[in-house]
Design a protein around this motif. Structure first.
Motif, PDB file in Angstrom:
ATOM      1  N   ALA A   5       0.811  -1.208   0.000  1.00 35.81           N
ATOM      2  CA  ALA A   5       0.000   0.000   0.000  1.00 35.81           C
ATOM      3  C   ALA A   5       0.851   1.267   0.000  1.00 35.81           C
ATOM      4  N   ARG A   6       2.078   1.168   0.515  1.00 35.31           N
ATOM      5  CA  ARG A   6       2.944   2.339   0.586  1.00 35.31           C
ATOM      6  C   ARG A   6       3.739   2.571  -0.699  1.00 35.31           C
ATOM      7  N   VAL A   7       3.974   1.518  -1.467  1.00 36.58           N
ATOM      8  CA  VAL A   7       4.767   1.647  -2.693  1.00 36.58           C
ATOM      9  C   VAL A   7       3.817   1.903  -3.855  1.00 36.58           C
ATOM     10  N   SER A   8       3.999   3.002  -4.523  1.00 30.44           N
ATOM     11  CA  SER A   8       3.115   3.368  -5.634  1.00 30.44           C
ATOM     12  C   SER A   8       3.452   2.539  -6.871  1.00 30.44           C
ATOM     13  N   HIS A   9       2.549   2.541  -7.826  1.00 31.92           N
ATOM     14  CA  HIS A   9       2.754   1.771  -9.045  1.00 31.92           C
ATOM     15  C   HIS A   9       3.812   2.388  -9.958  1.00 31.92           C
ATOM     16  N   SER A  10       4.129   3.637  -9.755  1.00 31.68           N
ATOM     17  CA  SER A  10       5.168   4.282 -10.553  1.00 31.68           C
ATOM     18  C   SER A  10       6.556   4.155  -9.936  1.00 31.68           C
ATOM     19  N   ASP A  11       6.633   3.555  -8.759  1.00 29.89           N
ATOM     20  CA  ASP A  11       7.917   3.401  -8.083  1.00 29.89           C
ATOM     21  C   ASP A  11       8.745   2.319  -8.767  1.00 29.89           C
TER      22      ASP A  11
ATOM     23  N   GLY B 172       5.359  -0.625  12.616  1.00 29.24           N
ATOM     24  CA  GLY B 172       6.659  -0.260  13.163  1.00 29.24           C
ATOM     25  C   GLY B 172       7.799  -1.095  12.612  1.00 29.24           C
ATOM     26  N   ARG B 173       7.502  -2.274  12.069  1.00 30.48           N
ATOM     27  CA  ARG B 173       8.555  -3.086  11.480  1.00 30.48           C
ATOM     28  C   ARG B 173       9.017  -2.550  10.138  1.00 30.48           C
ATOM     29  N   ILE B 174       8.177  -1.767   9.496  1.00 31.13           N
ATOM     30  CA  ILE B 174       8.494  -1.267   8.160  1.00 31.13           C
ATOM     31  C   ILE B 174       9.333  -0.004   8.301  1.00 31.13           C
ATOM     32  N   PRO B 175      10.473   0.063   7.661  1.00 33.30           N
ATOM     33  CA  PRO B 175      11.301   1.272   7.766  1.00 33.30           C
ATOM     34  C   PRO B 175      10.632   2.465   7.108  1.00 33.30           C
ATOM     35  N   ALA B 176      11.097   3.653   7.470  1.00 34.04           N
ATOM     36  CA  ALA B 176      10.533   4.870   6.900  1.00 34.04           C
ATOM     37  C   ALA B 176      10.768   4.932   5.395  1.00 34.04           C
ATOM     38  N   GLU B 177      11.939   4.479   4.972  1.00 35.53           N
ATOM     39  CA  GLU B 177      12.260   4.437   3.545  1.00 35.53           C
ATOM     40  C   GLU B 177      12.402   2.981   3.122  1.00 35.53           C
ATOM     41  N   ILE B 178      11.534   2.540   2.273  1.00 33.91           N
ATOM     42  CA  ILE B 178      11.548   1.152   1.804  1.00 33.91           C
ATOM     43  C   ILE B 178      12.637   0.992   0.746  1.00 33.91           C
ATOM     44  N   THR B 179      13.537   0.058   0.995  1.00 39.09           N
ATOM     45  CA  THR B 179      14.663  -0.176   0.098  1.00 39.09           C
ATOM     46  C   THR B 179      14.611  -1.592  -0.444  1.00 39.09           C
ATOM     47  N   GLU B 180      15.419  -1.848  -1.451  1.00 45.50           N
ATOM     48  CA  GLU B 180      15.457  -3.190  -2.040  1.00 45.50           C
ATOM     49  C   GLU B 180      15.998  -4.236  -1.072  1.00 45.50           C
ATOM     50  N   PRO B 181      17.053  -3.937  -0.272  1.00 49.15           N
ATOM     51  CA  PRO B 181      17.477  -4.941   0.729  1.00 49.15           C
ATOM     52  C   PRO B 181      16.375  -5.325   1.714  1.00 49.15           C
ATOM     53  N   TYR B 182      15.573  -4.339   2.138  1.00 47.49           N
ATOM     54  CA  TYR B 182      14.455  -4.675   3.033  1.00 47.49           C
ATOM     55  C   TYR B 182      13.441  -5.555   2.328  1.00 47.49           C
ATOM     56  N   LEU B 183      13.134  -5.267   1.065  1.00 41.47           N
ATOM     57  CA  LEU B 183      12.186  -6.089   0.311  1.00 41.47           C
ATOM     58  C   LEU B 183      12.738  -7.491   0.102  1.00 41.47           C
ATOM     59  N   ALA B 184      14.044  -7.621  -0.113  1.00 43.02           N
ATOM     60  CA  ALA B 184      14.647  -8.950  -0.261  1.00 43.02           C
ATOM     61  C   ALA B 184      14.527  -9.744   1.040  1.00 43.02           C
ATOM     62  N   THR B 185      14.739  -9.070   2.167  1.00 43.66           N
ATOM     63  CA  THR B 185      14.575  -9.743   3.465  1.00 43.66           C
ATOM     64  C   THR B 185      13.133 -10.161   3.693  1.00 43.66           C
ATOM     65  N   LEU B 186      12.203  -9.284   3.350  1.00 43.35           N
ATOM     66  CA  LEU B 186      10.781  -9.613   3.491  1.00 43.35           C
ATOM     67  C   LEU B 186      10.395 -10.776   2.573  1.00 43.35           C
ATOM     68  N   HIS B 187      10.923 -10.779   1.376  1.00 45.44           N
ATOM     69  CA  HIS B 187      10.663 -11.876   0.439  1.00 45.44           C
ATOM     70  C   HIS B 187      11.168 -13.199   0.995  1.00 45.44           C
ATOM     71  N   ASN B 188      12.351 -13.185   1.569  1.00 42.06           N
ATOM     72  CA  ASN B 188      12.918 -14.392   2.173  1.00 42.06           C
ATOM     73  C   ASN B 188      12.083 -14.868   3.359  1.00 42.06           C
TER      74      ASN B 188
END
Length: 240
Positions: free
Chosen positions: A125-131, A166-182
């Motif tokens: 919900a936080r990541v837009s489709h244009s991101d 609170g688990r989601i960082p203020a700035e969503i990065t690719e390393p965080y998404l990779a960790t979430l994917h794992n």
């Protein structure tokens, strides 16, 4: 295995992460082995042909250890397990003793998976489709199972939803998404494994109860409402 469990989104990143994981494991093992051999060689003053003979003896010991361990399990544990299965009452008591543990693990795994899926939904919900990270988020959402009504986000308390946020960082990065994917991939596999173990033990227990009850059947037939036994013909059920 590390390649499959990797949360990276491209083949190159998964390969690099897998290679680094294996190099780290085997590197540490090799260094520990060399230190052990070096310590023995220095304290026992082993060198030259004696050191080669020692290494050969060590390799033979490791091979014999693996053979004895795996063959011992195959020649002793498996036949003993099959032998004990002949006692239906004993087999049923063992399953009943482990049933609550299996049920609790399945329930905890389902809750853990639901929390991670809700976290992924908040990220989506936080990541837009244009991101630029949107393709990564879409790949994560493909791995997320659909939650039922009991595990929907609307049934969560506000404090629990705040904890997930609170688990989601203020700035969503690719390393965080990779960790979430794992985390999602591991949680899905864990939930499927625990749910299968619980369903299998429950089905086995119901069948054993029917088999024990059918011992006194004058028709010498196995009466059960479970599939496939309930769909067997009379001759097949009598043969069982």
């Amino acid at each position: 295995m590390s390649y499959v469990d990797s949360g990276a989104f491209t083949f190159k990143d998964r390969l690099r992460e897998s290679a680094w994981s294996n190099l780290r494991f085997y590197g540490i093992s090799a260094v520990a082995g060399l230190l052990l051999v070096g310590y023995i060689a220095l304290t026992r003053r082993i060198a030259g042909p004696d050191l080669v003979a020692f290494m050969m003896a060590l390799a033979n010991f490791w091979g014999l250890f693996l053979v004895i361990t795996f063959m011992g399990f195959g020649l002793v544990s498996i036949p003993r397990k099959l032998w004990f299965r002949g006692d239906l009452a004993l087999e049923l008591s063992k399953i009943e003793g482990r049933a609550m543990a299996y049920k609790d693990k399945a329930y905890d795994s389902a809750l853990e998976l639901a929390d991670i899926v809700r976290e992924a939904n908040l990220v989506s919900a936080r990541v837009s489709h244009s991101d630029d990270l949107r393709p990564c988020v879409d790949q994560i959402m493909l791995c997320c199972p659909r939650l039922d009504a009991n595990n929907s986000s609307s049934s969560r308390l506000p404090t629990q939803n705040a904890t997930l946020s609170g688990r989601i960082p203020a700035e969503i990065t690719e390393p965080y998404l990779a960790t979430l994917h794992n985390r999602i991939k591991k949680a899905v596999l864990k939930e499927e494994r625990d749910r299968w173990r619980w369903n299998r033990s429950a089905r086995r227990a119901f069948f054993l109860q029917d088999a024990i009850y059918s011992r006194g059947n004058p028709r010498r037939q196995l009466d059960s409402n479970l599939r496939p036994w309930s769909q067997w013909g009379m001759a097949t059920r009598a043969a069982a």
